[in-house]
Design a protein around this motif. Structure first.
Motif, mmCIF file in Angstrom:
data_model
loop_
_atom_site.group_PDB
_atom_site.id
_atom_site.type_symbol
_atom_site.label_atom_id
_atom_site.label_comp_id
_atom_site.label_asym_id
_atom_site.label_seq_id
_atom_site.Cartn_x
_atom_site.Cartn_y
_atom_site.Cartn_z
ATOM 1 N N ILE A 65 0.840 -1.198 0.000
ATOM 2 C CA ILE A 65 0.000 0.000 0.000
ATOM 3 C C ILE A 65 0.876 1.248 0.000
ATOM 4 O O ILE A 65 0.632 2.192 -0.754
ATOM 5 N N PHE A 66 1.926 1.239 0.839
ATOM 6 C CA PHE A 66 2.859 2.371 0.854
ATOM 7 C C PHE A 66 3.510 2.549 -0.519
ATOM 8 O O PHE A 66 3.714 3.664 -0.975
ATOM 9 N N LYS A 67 3.830 1.442 -1.186
ATOM 10 C CA LYS A 67 4.438 1.521 -2.520
ATOM 11 C C LYS A 67 3.459 2.148 -3.506
ATOM 12 O O LYS A 67 3.841 2.986 -4.329
ATOM 13 N N SER A 107 -11.094 4.979 10.197
ATOM 14 C CA SER A 107 -9.997 5.130 11.165
ATOM 15 C C SER A 107 -8.763 4.356 10.715
ATOM 16 O O SER A 107 -7.630 4.799 10.936
ATOM 17 N N ASP A 108 -8.953 3.207 10.058
ATOM 18 C CA ASP A 108 -7.821 2.441 9.525
ATOM 19 C C ASP A 108 -7.141 3.213 8.394
ATOM 20 O O ASP A 108 -5.906 3.269 8.321
ATOM 21 N N ILE A 109 -7.933 3.805 7.524
ATOM 22 C CA ILE A 109 -7.391 4.581 6.409
ATOM 23 C C ILE A 109 -6.616 5.779 6.951
ATOM 24 O O ILE A 109 -5.528 6.101 6.465
ATOM 25 N N LYS A 110 -7.156 6.432 7.987
ATOM 26 C CA LYS A 110 -6.466 7.567 8.598
ATOM 27 C C LYS A 110 -5.103 7.146 9.145
ATOM 28 O O LYS A 110 -4.110 7.863 8.976
ATOM 29 N N LYS A 111 -5.043 5.979 9.794
ATOM 30 C CA LYS A 111 -3.763 5.485 10.316
ATOM 31 C C LYS A 111 -2.765 5.260 9.194
ATOM 32 O O LYS A 111 -1.615 5.657 9.300
ATOM 33 N N VAL A 112 -3.216 4.615 8.122
ATOM 34 C CA VAL A 112 -2.315 4.338 6.996
ATOM 35 C C VAL A 112 -1.777 5.638 6.416
ATOM 36 O O VAL A 112 -0.574 5.768 6.169
ATOM 37 N N MET A 124 11.946 7.972 4.842
ATOM 38 C CA MET A 124 11.971 6.516 4.951
ATOM 39 C C MET A 124 11.110 5.825 3.901
ATOM 40 O O MET A 124 10.893 4.625 3.971
ATOM 41 N N ILE A 125 10.609 6.584 2.914
ATOM 42 C CA ILE A 125 9.781 6.002 1.854
ATOM 43 C C ILE A 125 10.594 5.982 0.566
ATOM 44 O O ILE A 125 11.087 7.011 0.118
ATOM 45 N N SER A 126 10.746 4.790 0.009
ATOM 46 C CA SER A 126 11.437 4.608 -1.253
ATOM 47 C C SER A 126 10.764 3.456 -1.989
ATOM 48 O O SER A 126 10.586 2.379 -1.415
ATOM 49 N N ILE A 127 10.396 3.678 -3.236
ATOM 50 C CA ILE A 127 9.710 2.631 -4.006
ATOM 51 C C ILE A 127 10.587 1.397 -4.113
ATOM 52 O O ILE A 127 10.109 0.276 -3.976
ATOM 53 N N GLU A 128 11.887 1.590 -4.322
ATOM 54 C CA GLU A 128 12.824 0.465 -4.423
ATOM 55 C C GLU A 128 12.808 -0.400 -3.165
ATOM 56 O O GLU A 128 12.698 -1.617 -3.227
#
Length: 141
Positions: A65-67, A107-112, A124-128
């Motif tokens: 999801i972060f990706k 509330s789950d979506i807000k946390k994400v 700390m976010i990198s697609i690789e």
């Protein structure tokens, strides 16, 4: 960036970096303010690498999801977790169209969204790196 040592601790805001395990628990450092805290073994703690979101077919790991968010936003910040419920659901539907709306609450979506933006602001976010974490069981084969 590795989600392996990033923790969400129930009842405490933000995310924590696991620093040291002790006999009675562990020491974690807040990503919000850098303060170190001790956490007992009885605390409700979740590793971000183990968290998944329900879809109609399966569970999708948080790294995936972060990706998807990082790809959509070109590794930039996502919308704020303080947006309206409708905006948050619409945005989440763009990145994960098949999420189970009966089991994934606002509330789950807000946390994400909050977690993603916190990790992104700390670099700390990198697609690789997120791609490497999507299927950890395949990497070990």
């Amino acid at each position: 960036m590795s989600l392996q040592k990033i923790l969400a601790i129930s009842g405490k805001p933000g995310l924590y970096d696991l620093k040291l395990q002790t006999r009675t628990g562990f020491v974690a450092e807040s990503l919000l303010d850098g303060k170190k805290i001790t956490v007992g073994l009885r605390a409700n703690v979740s590793l971000l690498s183990e968290i998944a979101v329900y879809t109609y077919n399966e569970e999708v790991r948080l790294a995936e999801i972060f990706k998807a968010i990082a790809t959509k936003e070109n590794e930039g910040p996502a919308i704020s977790h303080k947006e309206t419920d409708e905006n948050l659901k619409a945005y989440f539907r763009e990145i994960l169209p098949e999420f189970d709306e009966d089991r994934v609450y606002t509330s789950d979506i807000k946390k994400v969204m909050n977690w993603y933006n916190l990790l992104q602001s700390k670099g700390m976010i990198s697609i690789e790196a997120l791609t490497a974490q999507e299927k950890p069981e395949e990497a070990s084969e």
